[in-house]
Motif scaffolding. Structure first.
Motif, PDB file in Angstrom:
ATOM      1  N   GLN A  37      67.446  14.204  79.609  1.00 31.85           N
ATOM      2  CA  GLN A  37      68.189  15.077  79.004  1.00 31.85           C
ATOM      3  C   GLN A  37      67.473  16.520  78.931  1.00 31.85           C
ATOM      4  O   GLN A  37      66.376  16.609  78.323  1.00 31.85           O
ATOM      5  CB  GLN A  37      68.944  14.758  77.496  1.00 31.85           C
ATOM      6  N   GLY A  38      68.250  17.400  79.517  1.00 33.44           N
ATOM      7  CA  GLY A  38      67.551  18.856  79.537  1.00 33.44           C
ATOM      8  C   GLY A  38      67.052  19.430  78.156  1.00 33.44           C
ATOM      9  O   GLY A  38      66.191  19.863  78.028  1.00 33.44           O
ATOM     10  N   SER A  39      67.921  19.015  77.150  1.00 34.44           N
ATOM     11  CA  SER A  39      67.566  19.413  75.716  1.00 34.44           C
ATOM     12  C   SER A  39      66.466  18.786  75.256  1.00 34.44           C
ATOM     13  O   SER A  39      65.620  19.523  74.473  1.00 34.44           O
ATOM     14  CB  SER A  39      68.717  19.448  74.777  1.00 34.44           C
ATOM     15  N   GLN A  40      66.198  17.529  75.680  1.00 34.88           N
ATOM     16  CA  GLN A  40      65.033  16.856  75.069  1.00 34.88           C
ATOM     17  C   GLN A  40      63.635  17.394  75.364  1.00 34.88           C
ATOM     18  O   GLN A  40      62.697  17.395  74.766  1.00 34.88           O
ATOM     19  CB  GLN A  40      65.197  15.199  75.381  1.00 34.88           C
ATOM     20  N   VAL A  41      63.935  17.728  76.848  1.00 28.90           N
ATOM     21  CA  VAL A  41      62.344  18.011  77.639  1.00 28.90           C
ATOM     22  C   VAL A  41      62.208  19.397  77.187  1.00 28.90           C
ATOM     23  O   VAL A  41      60.873  19.949  77.119  1.00 28.90           O
ATOM     24  CB  VAL A  41      62.676  17.839  79.183  1.00 28.90           C
ATOM     25  N   ASP A  42      63.088  20.212  76.932  1.00 33.22           N
ATOM     26  CA  ASP A  42      63.059  21.690  76.405  1.00 33.22           C
ATOM     27  C   ASP A  42      62.249  21.722  75.052  1.00 33.22           C
ATOM     28  O   ASP A  42      61.473  22.294  74.832  1.00 33.22           O
ATOM     29  CB  ASP A  42      64.347  22.357  76.358  1.00 33.22           C
ATOM     30  N   MET A  43      62.560  20.655  74.297  1.00 28.06           N
ATOM     31  CA  MET A  43      62.041  20.652  73.024  1.00 28.06           C
ATOM     32  C   MET A  43      60.599  20.012  73.120  1.00 28.06           C
ATOM     33  O   MET A  43      59.983  20.813  72.317  1.00 28.06           O
ATOM     34  CB  MET A  43      62.737  19.771  71.965  1.00 28.06           C
ATOM     35  N   TRP A  44      60.100  19.270  73.946  1.00 27.59           N
ATOM     36  CA  TRP A  44      58.964  18.859  74.304  1.00 27.59           C
ATOM     37  C   TRP A  44      58.178  20.135  74.837  1.00 27.59           C
ATOM     38  O   TRP A  44      56.946  20.077  74.088  1.00 27.59           O
ATOM     39  CB  TRP A  44      58.719  17.642  75.391  1.00 27.59           C
ATOM     40  N   SER A  45      58.639  20.812  75.561  1.00 28.59           N
ATOM     41  CA  SER A  45      58.027  21.935  76.088  1.00 28.59           C
ATOM     42  C   SER A  45      57.619  22.915  75.110  1.00 28.59           C
ATOM     43  O   SER A  45      56.664  23.759  75.166  1.00 28.59           O
ATOM     44  CB  SER A  45      58.766  22.810  77.457  1.00 28.59           C
ATOM     45  N   LEU A  46      58.668  23.118  74.313  1.00 28.50           N
ATOM     46  CA  LEU A  46      58.750  23.957  72.868  1.00 28.50           C
ATOM     47  C   LEU A  46      57.349  23.579  72.357  1.00 28.50           C
ATOM     48  O   LEU A  46      56.578  24.366  71.679  1.00 28.50           O
ATOM     49  CB  LEU A  46      59.747  23.867  72.142  1.00 28.50           C
TER      50      LEU A  46
END
Length: 125
Positions: free
Chosen positions: A44-53
């Protein structure tokens, strides 16, 4: 004026209860990639975005990327295990530690969401 979106593939504004289809394309810098991306699982894009954050916040707090390694294979292994290092860890507040730790969770469904991050004590201060 120009509107910019985070790298969520334009899904950030979708308020339906139906999750978007899993993404499979792997792009970006390894140092910021979530485990599910490097393991070539759908994500899920939102989940990997949170990891990157979490990687960005850890770098800002510690002065270096949290999965920094001597080579790519070692970095992949550390990411897959969630084995991060922040040189300044001992001097960070418990709230800051909790925030970073909540973002750098290997299991995507256990990772902080954008809403969870927004409400986190470290940001709500």
């Amino acid at each position: 004026s120009t509107v910019w979106k985070a790298a969520d593939g334009g899904r950030g504004g979708d308020s339906s209860n139906v999750p978007p289809p899993l993404l499979t394309k792997v792009a970006g810098s390894l140092a910021y990639m979530a485990p599910e991306m490097i393991q070539r699982k759908g994500y899920q894009g939102s989940q990997v975005d949170m990891w990157s954050l979490g990687c960005v916040i850890a770098a800002l707090l510690g002065g270096e990327l949290p999965f920094q390694s001597r080579n790519e294979a070692m970095m992949r292994g550390r990411i897959a295990e969630g084995s991060f290092v922040i040189p300044t860890w001992k001097s960070l507040s418990e709230e800051a530690k909790g925030f970073v730790s909540g973002l750098l969770v290997v299991a995507p469904h256990d990772r902080l969401t954008a809403e969870g991050a927004r409400r986190h004590a470290w940001l709500a201060g």
